[in-house]
Design a protein around this motif. Structure first.
Motif, short mmCIF file in Angstrom:
data_model
loop_
_atom_site.label_atom_id
_atom_site.label_comp_id
_atom_site.label_asym_id
_atom_site.label_seq_id
_atom_site.Cartn_x
_atom_site.Cartn_y
_atom_site.Cartn_z
N VAL A 89 2.41 51.33 10.83
CA VAL A 89 3.85 51.03 10.96
C VAL A 89 4.15 50.41 12.32
N LEU A 90 3.63 51.01 13.37
CA LEU A 90 3.90 50.50 14.71
C LEU A 90 3.27 49.12 14.93
N MET A 91 2.08 48.92 14.37
CA MET A 91 1.42 47.64 14.52
C MET A 91 2.19 46.53 13.82
N SER A 92 2.80 46.87 12.67
CA SER A 92 3.52 45.83 11.92
C SER A 92 4.73 45.30 12.66
N GLY A 104 23.88 63.00 19.07
CA GLY A 104 23.53 63.31 20.44
C GLY A 104 22.15 63.88 20.60
N VAL A 105 21.42 64.06 19.47
CA VAL A 105 20.07 64.61 19.52
C VAL A 105 19.08 63.50 19.25
N SER A 106 18.13 63.28 20.15
CA SER A 106 17.12 62.24 20.00
C SER A 106 15.85 62.87 19.43
N ARG A 107 15.28 62.11 18.45
CA ARG A 107 14.08 62.63 17.76
C ARG A 107 13.03 61.53 17.73
N LEU A 108 11.83 61.81 18.24
CA LEU A 108 10.71 60.88 18.22
C LEU A 108 10.02 60.96 16.89
N LEU A 109 10.05 59.83 16.13
CA LEU A 109 9.53 59.85 14.77
C LEU A 109 8.09 59.37 14.71
N VAL A 110 7.82 58.19 15.32
CA VAL A 110 6.47 57.61 15.25
C VAL A 110 6.09 57.20 16.66
N VAL A 111 4.88 57.54 17.05
CA VAL A 111 4.42 57.19 18.38
C VAL A 111 2.93 56.93 18.34
N ALA A 112 2.52 55.85 18.99
CA ALA A 112 1.10 55.56 19.12
C ALA A 112 0.61 56.07 20.46
N GLU A 113 1.25 55.61 21.51
CA GLU A 113 0.99 56.13 22.85
C GLU A 113 2.22 55.85 23.68
N MET A 114 2.61 56.79 24.45
CA MET A 114 3.79 56.63 25.28
C MET A 114 3.42 55.90 26.55
N PRO A 115 4.11 54.79 26.88
CA PRO A 115 3.82 54.06 28.12
C PRO A 115 4.26 54.89 29.32
N PRO A 116 3.62 54.65 30.46
CA PRO A 116 3.99 55.42 31.66
C PRO A 116 5.40 55.14 32.14
N GLN A 117 5.92 53.88 31.88
CA GLN A 117 7.27 53.54 32.32
C GLN A 117 7.84 52.43 31.44
N VAL A 118 9.13 52.33 31.44
CA VAL A 118 9.86 51.28 30.71
C VAL A 118 10.48 50.34 31.75
N ASP A 119 10.19 49.03 31.62
CA ASP A 119 10.66 48.05 32.61
C ASP A 119 12.07 47.56 32.36
N GLU A 120 12.51 47.56 31.12
CA GLU A 120 13.84 46.99 30.81
C GLU A 120 14.44 47.72 29.62
N HIS A 121 15.71 48.03 29.73
CA HIS A 121 16.46 48.69 28.64
C HIS A 121 17.43 47.66 28.06
N ILE A 122 17.36 47.45 26.76
CA ILE A 122 18.17 46.43 26.10
C ILE A 122 19.05 47.09 25.07
#
Length: 495
Positions: A89-92, A104-122
């Motif tokens: 799914v993530l690859m597609s 107001g509750v965030s839920r992580l559904l699919v994850v391959a690997e979490m990056p160490p940081q996020v450079d930009e929020h859109i």
């Protein structure tokens, strides 16, 4: 194809070559290139919102796909996917993780690997036009190694979906899109430029080129009626220009023809006057001997004959003098005007009953060429004397006065007589040779020569007043400007 331009000096092949412009520097090529550049500039201005819209659509498409997967995972029977399925799914969609925020509750559904940081929020819901264009240019030129967090609502769902994804796929897609847009824009520019060029060349450049060729052809043989342009039946500016050019060429051709005839006539008149002057001079010498004859009849007619011969000689000399080359530039010096006026008085043939008044102050000086100023004053004074000599009534006051004044750096010489005044025709053609004479049989050359000489001094000759009993001419001569270095040298010179 080449264009024509005004020729340089010379004749033969070099002159012909100088009149032709290579295609690379012609108006047609410049028009074509400018059209292409302008269309490309317009495409660049249009490209900015296009690339911003493409970037936004690409991100929304990925977020919509992630939202569909998230809904299936949240509402499906199986609470989770296998690792292989998550990777597929993530690859597609080219993402690292998919999350959903609900209430107001965030839920992580699919994850391959979490990056160490996020450079930009859109935030897709708050991207405006300016922010979208700046973000698109930033990704296009500086992206490729950044990690993005893309979030926002999808459709009418009250949930907010999130994607964590690298931006290299987005940048590659934008580069491909930009390349396609550039290629299409170039095709549009070329096609538009060719259409604009064809239209303007047909409407404007072609007729201008024809007018240019006509002017060059006319300049080679202005006396040939076949060289006159034939204007087209157009109601626009080009049609007006062609008709005006045709009329101007016709007028110029007629004027040149008249000038040629006048030049030929003037040459013939000069030759005739030259010989006539010699004949009249001989006749004048022989007529002088008639005064020695004691016959009363001869004595009564001799003065009249001599005056007639004098007028004829004067007329011939005036015509020859006017036909000479242009007067030399004045050699200006400081001149005592009163002495110059006395010299003029001594030269004039002033008869009885005419009073001459030299009203110039003894110390008055004028900056002028003494010989040329002498000729000017002689012509003006002689005209006054001749006008007053025509009055036979003894009771009339006949006075010729010359005065002067200085207005700053300008000298003003005033010549006034009490003659009958100038007729209207003479005033209308005051300084025109052969037309400005105030008396019958005159040439009008005196005032024409005076006007030419004073104009060479930078001054003017003007008729101030002309009524019955008073005619006034004013000669205005400005002093020569003093150079700054000469003035400084004069100040430094010891007393």
């Amino acid at each position: 194809m080449s264009e024509t331009v005004p020729a340089e000096e010379g004749t033969g092949p070099a002159k012909t070559a100088a009149r032709r412009v290579p295609l690379s520097r012609g108006l047609s090529t410049k028009l074509l290139l400018l059209t292409i550049v302008f269309v490309l500039l317009a495409e660049v201005l249009i490209f900015l919102p296009w690339i911003a819209s493409y970037r936004l659509s690409w991100l929304k498409e990925r977020l919509s796909t992630a939202a569909a997967v998230s809904i299936v995972l949240v509402e499906g029977e199986s609470p989770s996917l296998s690792r292989a399925a998550q990777n597929d799914v993530l690859m597609s969609i080219g993402a690292k993780a998919i999350a959903v925020r609900d209430g107001g509750v965030s839920r992580l559904l699919v994850v391959a690997e979490m990056p160490p940081q996020v450079d930009e929020h859109i935030d897709l819901a708050s991207i405006g036009m300016i922010k979208g264009m700046t973000g698109a240019l930033d990704t296009l030129f500086f992206g490729g190694d950044r990690m993005l967090r893309v979030f926002g609502p999808v459709g009418e769902s009250d949930k907010e979906f999130e994607l964590i994804m690298p931006d290299y796929r987005l940048r590659n897609a934008m580069l491909v899109y930009s390349r396609n847009v550039a290629f299409v824009s170039l095709l549009i520019s070329l096609f538009t430029a060719m259409l604009v060029y064809a239209a303007i060349d047909l409407i404007m450049i072609g007729p201008i080129r024809a007018m240019t060729r006509s002017m060059l052809s006319f300049s080679e043989a202005p006396d040939d009626p076949r060289r006159i342009i034939h204007p087209a039946d157009r109601a626009d500016e080009i049609g007006v220009a062609e008709r005006e050019l045709s009329q101007m060429q016709e007028r110029l051709q007629k004027m040149l023809s008249e000038q040629k005839h006048l030049a030929d006539l003037g040459l013939a008149v000069s030759k005739i006057n030259h010989d006539m002057r010699n004949i009249l001079a001989s006749a004048q010498l022989m007529s002088d001997r008639l005064r020695q004859v004691k016959d009363p009849t001869v004595q009564s007619f001799a003065p009249k004959l001599l005056r007639a011969l004098d007028r004829a000689v004067s007329y011939s000399e005036g015509v020859l003098a006017y036909g000479r080359t242009q007067e030399p530039a004045p050699s200006r010096r400081r001149v005592r005007l009163r002495q110059l006026v006395e010299d003029v008085h001594g030269l004039l043939d002033i008869g009885e009953g005419i009073e001459f008044v030299n009203g110039v102050e003894p110390a008055f000086e004028v900056d002028a060429d003494s010989d040329q100023l002498f000729r000017v004053l002689t012509n003006l004074c002689r005209n006054s004397v001749q006008a007053m000599a025509a009055d036979s009534e003894n009771a009339l006051i006949r006075r010729l006065a010359v005065s002067s004044e200085r207005l700053g750096s300008v000298s003003r010489i005033v010549v006034t007589d009490t003659g009958p005044g100038l007729p209207p025709k003479a005033r209308e053609n005051l300084f025109a040779a052969f037309r400005g004479s105030a008396r019958s049989g005159g040439t009008g050359l005196g005032l024409a020569i005076a006007h030419e000489l004073i104009r060479a001094h930078g001054g003017t000759v003007e008729l101030v007043e002309s009524i019955g009993g008073r005619t006034t001419f004013a000669v205005t001569i400005p002093d020569q400007p003093v150079r700054l270095d000469q003035a400084r040298n004069g100040l430094r010179r010891p007393a």
